[in-house]
Enzyme design. Sequence first.
Site, PDB file in Angstrom:
ATOM      1  N   CYS A 193       1.171  -1.274   0.342  1.00  0.00           N
ATOM      2  CA  CYS A 193       0.227  -0.235  -0.204  1.00  0.00           C
ATOM      3  C   CYS A 193       1.154   1.445  -0.012  1.00  0.00           C
ATOM      4  O   CYS A 193       1.882   1.360   0.841  1.00  0.00           O
ATOM      5  CB  CYS A 193      -0.750  -0.071   1.240  1.00  0.00           C
ATOM      6  N   CYS A 196       0.251   2.235   4.011  1.00  0.00           N
ATOM      7  CA  CYS A 196       0.169   2.839   5.200  1.00  0.00           C
ATOM      8  C   CYS A 196       1.891   1.198   4.712  1.00  0.00           C
ATOM      9  O   CYS A 196       2.004   0.234   5.568  1.00  0.00           O
ATOM     10  CB  CYS A 196      -0.056   1.769   5.525  1.00  0.00           C
ATOM     11  N   CYS A 213      -4.711  -0.444   0.007  1.00  0.00           N
ATOM     12  CA  CYS A 213      -4.906  -1.432   0.927  1.00  0.00           C
ATOM     13  C   CYS A 213      -6.734  -1.766   0.727  1.00  0.00           C
ATOM     14  O   CYS A 213      -6.939  -0.214   0.669  1.00  0.00           O
ATOM     15  CB  CYS A 213      -4.567  -1.520   2.031  1.00  0.00           C
ATOM     16  N   HIS A 226      -7.511   2.419   2.556  1.00  0.00           N
ATOM     17  CA  HIS A 226      -6.914   3.296   1.958  1.00  0.00           C
ATOM     18  C   HIS A 226      -7.673   3.497   0.485  1.00  0.00           C
ATOM     19  O   HIS A 226      -8.026   4.919   0.542  1.00  0.00           O
ATOM     20  CB  HIS A 226      -5.269   3.483   1.946  1.00  0.00           C
ATOM     21  N   CYS A 327     -11.608 -22.106  -8.585  1.00  0.00           N
ATOM     22  CA  CYS A 327     -11.259 -23.094  -8.915  1.00  0.00           C
ATOM     23  C   CYS A 327     -10.303 -23.997  -8.166  1.00  0.00           C
ATOM     24  O   CYS A 327     -10.320 -25.360  -8.847  1.00  0.00           O
ATOM     25  CB  CYS A 327      -9.540 -22.175  -9.503  1.00  0.00           C
ATOM     26  N   HIS A 808      -5.033 -18.682  -7.381  1.00  0.00           N
ATOM     27  CA  HIS A 808      -5.669 -19.208  -7.906  1.00  0.00           C
ATOM     28  C   HIS A 808      -5.060 -21.029  -8.107  1.00  0.00           C
ATOM     29  O   HIS A 808      -3.591 -21.302  -7.678  1.00  0.00           O
ATOM     30  CB  HIS A 808      -4.872 -18.715  -9.300  1.00  0.00           C
TER      31      HIS A 808
END
Length: 848
Positions: A193, A196, A213, A226, A327, A808
């Site tokens: 982020c 932060c 974030c 944020h 998945c 994934h």
Amino acid sequence: MAAGDVGELLVPYMPTIRVPKAGDRVYKTECSFSYDSPDSEGGLYVCMNTFLGFGREHVERHYRKTGQCVYMHLKRHMKEKVTGASGGALPKRRNTKLFLDLESNGDLNNDDYEFEDEAKLVIFPDHYEIPLPNIEELPALVTIACDAVLSSKSPYRKQDPDSWEEELQVSKHANTLVQMDNGVRIPPSGWKCSKCDLRENLWLNLTDGSVLCGKWFFYGSGGNGHALEHYKEMGYPLAVKLGTITPDGADVYSFDEEEAVLDPHIAKHLAHFGIDMLQMHVTENGSRDNDIKPRVSEWEVIQESGMKLKPMYGPGYTGMKNLGNSCYVNTVLQAIFSIPEFQRAYVGNLPRIYDYSPLDPTQDFNTQMAKLGHGLLSGQYSKPPTKSELIEQVMKEEHKPQHNGISPRMFKAFVSKGHPEFSSNRQQDAQEFLLHLIHLIERNPIGSENPTDVFRFLVEERTQCCQSRKVRYTERVDYLMQLPVAMEAAVNKDELIAYELKRREAETARRPLPELVRAKIPFSACLQAFSEPDNVEDFWSSALQAKSAGVKTSRFASFPEYLVVQIKKFTFGLDWIPKKLDVSIDMPDLLDISHLRATGLQPGEEELPDISPPIIIPDDPKDGMTNHFMEPPDIDESSVMQLAEMGFPLEACRKAVYYTGNMGAEVAFNWIIAHMEEPDFAEPLAIPGYGGATFPGAGGAAVVGLDNQPPEEMVAIITSMGFQRNVAFHALRATNNNLEHALDWIFSHPEPEEENETTSETMDLENHVNANILAESDPEGPRIKDGSGRYELFGFISHMGTSTMSGHYVCHLKKEGRWVIYNDLKVCASERPPRELGYIYFYRRIPS
């Protein structure tokens, strides 16, 4: 035929034609027995009474079974647009109408093809057809019913916004999104982020490329909000979650619309910031990504990005659509349906299963498993493009929309119903889903043999008191081997230390991160770690009648026909957020674990006395229940509270900690996952052998005593609703005599029992014979297929991402002598199967 004639034709069938009410599910997108849809050659028939959908191959069966004669036939036509003299497409000559709410693998806005939906009523058995709309000729009730069916929403749409079944809508900002040309390029890893420095739950704003974030959620995904603050300040509406980007899409959120949305232009929007979601193609400066750096990211290695993979077609090479973080379901199903025992159980018994399926096959587990197996193995949904289509793909950038592959939406809706995690839209642990599926198969047997028996084996646990040296041997049933990651045995420790120093320096200086160095762990070290003794915390020695130090070792009392090995890559951080160990393990093609065969009590060993720990009775028992409820001894309350803070019922947390011997919150968490579907999951803890009821340890379901005989008044209430008496007995006993839960149990178990079984079971119940006998108490013992301990690798499931809550899954299977990669809808011949990065491995026994 005149209007009056059509009306008269329908008169005999009017009582069977219904208008969908609120709560009715209209299955107009998919057949209940196959994956035929309005896109299929024969279209789809929707029963105007039950609103179930049937392909051309199965509608006759439903007609014969139910006598229902009136169906709505739905067909979507696709044709190439006519080009004008200048080469562009001519304006449409007629009003092409798309009125079906369908899933589609193709682009309905394709410049080269146009689509048209067609609907008509069909009357069986003569197949008399009435085109729709036909307001002038049809009776008013029929017209209203037809309009309601055509305008109905997907049967998987739910009110719960957290449900995976909630179908995402295309964002109103997707087509008009403005992206700033500010030169921002997003690296493939190392995100944090910008406000932060958090590295979890990060979102990429699709307007200016800011990485920020998200919010904190109760299930562990953390952030300081944020990304939302940035939207409120700048008004940039769309963001994509980093770590969810795959070749099939990504998680997109609209701050303006306040919901998860679809972005049909996501590939273009990501490419604006240098992210190629399909492969690493040529970058702006003309160089290829793999010319710049080797492919070490697990996303690239596991998906074999950058390689020209040859597509595979035909039986056993059918892809599965990703429904949005599904998945983990796709990979598990591809793996188990590559096993002959599962193929025989479901596909081999297909006619019998379909003939004996209930009136609503969408709610029958075996029907849905048979449908899925046929979809994957028949080759009907995996057909190669024709020669003319291949030429067309070369000549044009726009490919003809394909309808290969199947969508597991109906299957997932059924098997995840009522499960707090699998029914959500979040990514899940494939290992947990595999065990969940095994549990469902065990509860819904087909014939005398159960296909999950090929995974079942016995574990011998040897517990030794370190002070008295006495031992106890116990056995339990298991379905997979959990192999610890021996991080201390990494063979490249110096490289790891150097990489970590460079990574921290780069983060501090805000420079690009160095090339990833992955820990290389010998498989032999992991196998050694599995076989070594574990300390038993808070061990109570029956020999000493006191607490003592204890150790436990596990061995195989039997070897399964198919060995499933899970690499324990996932652990918990100090903040209790699941994390993953990014390691490389040299998993062998041939595996011999014969040396792990259990030996039982050895000469010279002395067994621990069979004495239970002392019972602690509360000083001030409440409500006079002095002899009916007792606190369990020495429960680690800190572990209990850690689990309770994760959202689990308090009593379930207490039982989990108790039955795992106070071995910590992580072990107790695994117990919760394995037992959360049991009827008494959230019931208060009781001590074995006290108060007339017996509760299990970590080994299995509860054995209900004779005092749990269902009250006759509850049985009468259920039978008055039309259910058989034996069904009422079974439901009440399965739910601890809870009437409301018993009714839910009946509706979630609609499959009929065999007549002879139900009759004998009723007699047993009426005679107060316990019907819930554990496998261990069966005189024949648990169902096992013991044999040699030598195995050969034939498949593995790999995970990409930082935790089970994101990322994934793909699957690699060895078929016809070569490896094949299954990446949702994409099924291709594998060039470099990343065996060392797998998460769950599948081995088959080598015949002696």
